[in-house]
Design a protein around this motif. Structure first.
Motif, PDB file in Angstrom:
ATOM      1  N   GLU A   1      -0.480  -8.030 -12.424  1.00 60.10           N
ATOM      2  CA  GLU A   1       0.382  -8.778 -13.340  1.00 60.10           C
ATOM      3  C   GLU A   1      -0.085  -8.635 -14.788  1.00 60.10           C
ATOM      4  O   GLU A   1       0.733  -8.471 -15.711  1.00 60.10           O
ATOM      5  CB  GLU A   1       0.408 -10.253 -12.943  1.00 60.10           C
ATOM      6  N   ALA A   2      -1.394  -8.675 -15.002  1.00 58.10           N
ATOM      7  CA  ALA A   2      -1.931  -8.551 -16.363  1.00 58.10           C
ATOM      8  C   ALA A   2      -1.602  -7.196 -16.977  1.00 58.10           C
ATOM      9  O   ALA A   2      -1.451  -7.078 -18.201  1.00 58.10           O
ATOM     10  CB  ALA A   2      -3.448  -8.762 -16.340  1.00 58.10           C
ATOM     11  N   ALA A   3      -1.465  -6.180 -16.134  1.00 56.62           N
ATOM     12  CA  ALA A   3      -1.159  -4.830 -16.620  1.00 56.62           C
ATOM     13  C   ALA A   3       0.335  -4.548 -16.688  1.00 56.62           C
ATOM     14  O   ALA A   3       0.740  -3.433 -17.039  1.00 56.62           O
ATOM     15  CB  ALA A   3      -1.843  -3.800 -15.728  1.00 56.62           C
ATOM     16  N   GLY A   4       1.155  -5.533 -16.328  1.00 54.18           N
ATOM     17  CA  GLY A   4       2.603  -5.350 -16.419  1.00 54.18           C
ATOM     18  C   GLY A   4       3.277  -4.850 -15.161  1.00 54.18           C
ATOM     19  O   GLY A   4       4.449  -4.458 -15.177  1.00 54.18           O
ATOM     20  N   GLY A   5       2.560  -4.870 -14.054  1.00 48.97           N
ATOM     21  CA  GLY A   5       3.150  -4.464 -12.782  1.00 48.97           C
ATOM     22  C   GLY A   5       3.555  -5.659 -11.939  1.00 48.97           C
ATOM     23  O   GLY A   5       3.372  -6.814 -12.338  1.00 48.97           O
ATOM     24  N   THR A   6       4.108  -5.377 -10.764  1.00 47.34           N
ATOM     25  CA  THR A   6       4.527  -6.431  -9.841  1.00 47.34           C
ATOM     26  C   THR A   6       3.725  -6.322  -8.549  1.00 47.34           C
ATOM     27  O   THR A   6       3.790  -5.288  -7.869  1.00 47.34           O
ATOM     28  CB  THR A   6       6.024  -6.314  -9.505  1.00 47.34           C
ATOM     29  N   PRO A   7       2.952  -7.358  -8.207  1.00 50.82           N
ATOM     30  CA  PRO A   7       2.170  -7.302  -6.965  1.00 50.82           C
ATOM     31  C   PRO A   7       3.010  -7.694  -5.748  1.00 50.82           C
ATOM     32  O   PRO A   7       3.898  -8.548  -5.843  1.00 50.82           O
ATOM     33  CB  PRO A   7       1.076  -8.335  -7.211  1.00 50.82           C
ATOM     34  N   TYR A   8       2.702  -7.078  -4.618  1.00 49.00           N
ATOM     35  CA  TYR A   8       3.355  -7.397  -3.349  1.00 49.00           C
ATOM     36  C   TYR A   8       2.265  -7.686  -2.321  1.00 49.00           C
ATOM     37  O   TYR A   8       1.413  -6.832  -2.068  1.00 49.00           O
ATOM     38  CB  TYR A   8       4.215  -6.230  -2.857  1.00 49.00           C
ATOM     39  N   ALA A   9       2.306  -8.880  -1.757  1.00 51.96           N
ATOM     40  CA  ALA A   9       1.344  -9.251  -0.714  1.00 51.96           C
ATOM     41  C   ALA A   9       1.926  -8.850   0.638  1.00 51.96           C
ATOM     42  O   ALA A   9       2.753  -9.562   1.216  1.00 51.96           O
ATOM     43  CB  ALA A   9       1.075 -10.749  -0.755  1.00 51.96           C
ATOM     44  N   LEU A  10       1.499  -7.697   1.137  1.00 51.28           N
ATOM     45  CA  LEU A  10       2.034  -7.174   2.395  1.00 51.28           C
ATOM     46  C   LEU A  10       0.910  -6.977   3.403  1.00 51.28           C
ATOM     47  O   LEU A  10      -0.192  -6.566   3.038  1.00 51.28           O
ATOM     48  CB  LEU A  10       2.707  -5.814   2.162  1.00 51.28           C
ATOM     49  N   PRO A  11       1.174  -7.257   4.684  1.00 52.96           N
ATOM     50  CA  PRO A  11       0.190  -6.918   5.714  1.00 52.96           C
ATOM     51  C   PRO A  11      -0.039  -5.412   5.732  1.00 52.96           C
ATOM     52  O   PRO A  11       0.870  -4.631   5.401  1.00 52.96           O
ATOM     53  CB  PRO A  11       0.859  -7.370   7.021  1.00 52.96           C
ATOM     54  N   PHE A  12      -1.235  -5.007   6.112  1.00 52.16           N
ATOM     55  CA  PHE A  12      -1.549  -3.582   6.143  1.00 52.16           C
ATOM     56  C   PHE A  12      -0.555  -2.805   7.003  1.00 52.16           C
ATOM     57  O   PHE A  12      -0.178  -1.669   6.673  1.00 52.16           O
ATOM     58  CB  PHE A  12      -2.971  -3.363   6.664  1.00 52.16           C
ATOM     59  N   SER A  13      -0.105  -3.405   8.087  1.00 49.20           N
ATOM     60  CA  SER A  13       0.810  -2.723   9.010  1.00 49.20           C
ATOM     61  C   SER A  13       2.150  -2.368   8.372  1.00 49.20           C
ATOM     62  O   SER A  13       2.880  -1.516   8.881  1.00 49.20           O
ATOM     63  CB  SER A  13       1.059  -3.588  10.249  1.00 49.20           C
TER      64      SER A  13
ATOM     65  N   SER B   1      10.002   3.445   2.060  1.00 41.40           N
ATOM     66  CA  SER B   1      11.320   2.897   1.699  1.00 41.40           C
ATOM     67  C   SER B   1      11.478   2.668   0.204  1.00 41.40           C
ATOM     68  O   SER B   1      12.589   2.411  -0.276  1.00 41.40           O
ATOM     69  CB  SER B   1      11.547   1.568   2.428  1.00 41.40           C
ATOM     70  N   GLY B   2      10.363   2.736  -0.548  1.00 42.36           N
ATOM     71  CA  GLY B   2      10.425   2.510  -1.983  1.00 42.36           C
ATOM     72  C   GLY B   2      10.248   1.058  -2.401  1.00 42.36           C
ATOM     73  O   GLY B   2      10.355   0.740  -3.582  1.00 42.36           O
ATOM     74  N   LEU B   3       9.997   0.168  -1.439  1.00 40.32           N
ATOM     75  CA  LEU B   3       9.746  -1.231  -1.793  1.00 40.32           C
ATOM     76  C   LEU B   3       8.546  -1.322  -2.743  1.00 40.32           C
ATOM     77  O   LEU B   3       8.542  -2.109  -3.678  1.00 40.32           O
ATOM     78  CB  LEU B   3       9.482  -2.066  -0.542  1.00 40.32           C
ATOM     79  N   ILE B   4       7.533  -0.506  -2.489  1.00 33.83           N
ATOM     80  CA  ILE B   4       6.372  -0.392  -3.373  1.00 33.83           C
ATOM     81  C   ILE B   4       6.159   1.084  -3.705  1.00 33.83           C
ATOM     82  O   ILE B   4       6.644   1.972  -2.980  1.00 33.83           O
ATOM     83  CB  ILE B   4       5.092  -0.978  -2.740  1.00 33.83           C
ATOM     84  N   ASP B   5       5.441   1.349  -4.793  1.00 34.09           N
ATOM     85  CA  ASP B   5       5.139   2.735  -5.150  1.00 34.09           C
ATOM     86  C   ASP B   5       3.650   2.962  -5.388  1.00 34.09           C
ATOM     87  O   ASP B   5       3.232   4.067  -5.719  1.00 34.09           O
ATOM     88  CB  ASP B   5       5.936   3.180  -6.380  1.00 34.09           C
ATOM     89  N   THR B   6       2.858   1.906  -5.224  1.00 29.87           N
ATOM     90  CA  THR B   6       1.433   1.961  -5.525  1.00 29.87           C
ATOM     91  C   THR B   6       0.688   1.026  -4.573  1.00 29.87           C
ATOM     92  O   THR B   6       1.239   0.005  -4.159  1.00 29.87           O
ATOM     93  CB  THR B   6       1.174   1.523  -6.988  1.00 29.87           C
ATOM     94  N   VAL B   7      -0.554   1.384  -4.275  1.00 35.26           N
ATOM     95  CA  VAL B   7      -1.395   0.526  -3.442  1.00 35.26           C
ATOM     96  C   VAL B   7      -2.763   0.387  -4.096  1.00 35.26           C
ATOM     97  O   VAL B   7      -3.371   1.379  -4.524  1.00 35.26           O
ATOM     98  CB  VAL B   7      -1.561   1.098  -2.018  1.00 35.26           C
ATOM     99  N   LEU B   8      -3.240  -0.849  -4.190  1.00 38.03           N
ATOM    100  CA  LEU B   8      -4.605  -1.122  -4.640  1.00 38.03           C
ATOM    101  C   LEU B   8      -5.464  -1.270  -3.399  1.00 38.03           C
ATOM    102  O   LEU B   8      -5.336  -2.248  -2.647  1.00 38.03           O
ATOM    103  CB  LEU B   8      -4.643  -2.407  -5.472  1.00 38.03           C
TER     104      LEU B   8
ATOM    105  N   LEU C   1       4.730  -0.809 -12.332  1.00 37.57           N
ATOM    106  CA  LEU C   1       4.318  -0.402 -10.990  1.00 37.57           C
ATOM    107  C   LEU C   1       4.589  -1.517  -9.976  1.00 37.57           C
ATOM    108  O   LEU C   1       4.451  -2.701 -10.286  1.00 37.57           O
ATOM    109  CB  LEU C   1       2.823  -0.061 -10.957  1.00 37.57           C
ATOM    110  N   LYS C   2       4.963  -1.124  -8.774  1.00 42.47           N
ATOM    111  CA  LYS C   2       5.172  -2.065  -7.659  1.00 42.47           C
ATOM    112  C   LYS C   2       4.006  -1.866  -6.691  1.00 42.47           C
ATOM    113  O   LYS C   2       3.985  -0.898  -5.937  1.00 42.47           O
ATOM    114  CB  LYS C   2       6.522  -1.806  -6.988  1.00 42.47           C
ATOM    115  N   VAL C   3       3.069  -2.807  -6.742  1.00 42.96           N
ATOM    116  CA  VAL C   3       1.752  -2.577  -6.146  1.00 42.96           C
ATOM    117  C   VAL C   3       1.472  -3.508  -4.971  1.00 42.96           C
ATOM    118  O   VAL C   3       1.559  -4.736  -5.100  1.00 42.96           O
ATOM    119  CB  VAL C   3       0.644  -2.771  -7.200  1.00 42.96           C
TER     120      VAL C   3
END
Length: 330
Positions: free
Chosen positions: A179-191, A199-206, A165-167
């Motif tokens: 990361e512990a679950a095997g996904g890739t975190p993305y630190a993005l501003p809410f905006s 755009s598909g840069l991420i596919d999941t949001v925590l 997952l790209k989260v």
């Protein structure tokens, strides 16, 4: 002639008195990075209205939402410290890079529910007050978010489904979980969240339900897994120099308004969570029940995150952790 001179002097005196009365009023800008309809922004506006009413209009706080003042979350302790704005809302764990004690709020699966989250923040408050004072500011109130779950394109039924997952995450703790679950975190501003999903840069949001409504996740996502990975809180702080310029009566009004607002927001958060989840469901998001096995696996793989944090935590953070675990009997 004397009468005219007297009346003229009286008029000048009245004008000067009126001008000084107008000048006595204090106006502050308050910063919020959240959209206008987000409950944290609404809470800040309610607080501002209380302050205006309680001070008879002597202190007026104008709320700028949606990051309109140009400041971003991680820098907000410094922004208030330096007096760039006298008052600001900020995500507590979002400023943990400045003081590690703030990271305790979102240690994954530490607080199991909102009642435990309230207890954790109550225990932490004196230590948070000390940390804020080191940054030349005072905490006026702390307000909760509902628990954070995963909003996804695909349905998650177990920990194996999280691999790849790209989260988008909002703080370090959330990133470590991904990361512990095997996904890739993305630190993005809410905006940037919506456009990054589109755009598909991420596919999941925590994140929690209010943010999902703010970003209209139903246009780009399909499922919600209410995992309560973390339960975040915001704090509203005031620059100490600005606070100290106020008279004692106005200072007390600020403190009292903060206490009232904090109590209200903790009282309302459970209903808020259900309301926002319902809006998402009505618009097409499916809430996926989380199995006990899924939760147990998540707690197990995140145990090292909590342990590693505790090893390097400052003394104040360890004291909070110890007292919290004692009170929840774990």
């Amino acid at each position: 002639m004397k009468r005219k001179l007297f009346l003229a002097m009286m008029a000048v005196g009245l004008l000067c008195w009126t001008a000084s009365s107008v000048m006595a009023k204090t106006t502050w800008n308050a910063n919020s990075v959240w959209p206008p309809n987000n409950h944290q922004t609404i809470g800040l506006e309610e607080f501002a209205a209380k302050v205006k009413q309680m001070t008879g209009g002597e202190l007026e706080i104008n709320v700028s939402s949606g990051g309109a003042l140009g400041y971003k979350g991680p820098e907000l302790l410094k922004v208030v410290r330096d007096g760039l704005v006298p008052i600001s809302d900020m995500l507590i764990s979002g400023v943990a890079g400045e003081d590690k004690v703030f990271q305790i709020v979102t240690l994954p699966f530490l607080a199991a529910n909102l009642d435990e989250a309230k207890l954790l923040n109550t225990i932490a408050r004196p230590y948070f007050d000390k940390a804020a004072e080191r940054f030349k500011q005072k905490i006026l109130y702390i307000a909760p978010w509902p628990g954070a779950g995963l909003w996804t394109q695909k349905k998650l039924t177990g920990i194996a489904d999280m691999k790849g997952l790209k989260v988008r995450t909002y703080d370090k703790n959330g990133a470590l979980v991904v990361e512990a679950a095997g996904g890739t975190p993305y630190a993005l501003p809410f905006s940037e969240v919506y456009s990054s999903l589109a755009s598909g840069l991420i596919d999941t949001v925590l994140t929690s339900t209010p943010t999902a409504v703010d970003a209209k996740f139903w246009e780009v996502l399909k499922f919600y897994q209410p995992l309560n990975v973390t339960i975040a809180t915001d704090m509203v702080t005031v620059n100490l120099a600005a606070f100290n310029k106020l008279d004692k009566k106005t200072q007390q009004a600020l403190i009292d308004a903060g206490k009232q607002q904090e109590e209200k927001m903790w009282k309302d958060v459970k209903a808020l969570d259900k309301e926002k989840e319902g809006i998402c469901n009505k618009n097409g998001i499916e809430t996926v029940p989380v199995s006990d096995a899924f939760m147990q696996d998540l707690r197990k793989i995140t145990e090292n995150i909590r342990n590693d944090w505790l090893k390097d935590a400052p003394a104040d953070a360890k004291a909070i952790y110890s007292e919290f675990m004692k009170q929840v009997k774990r």
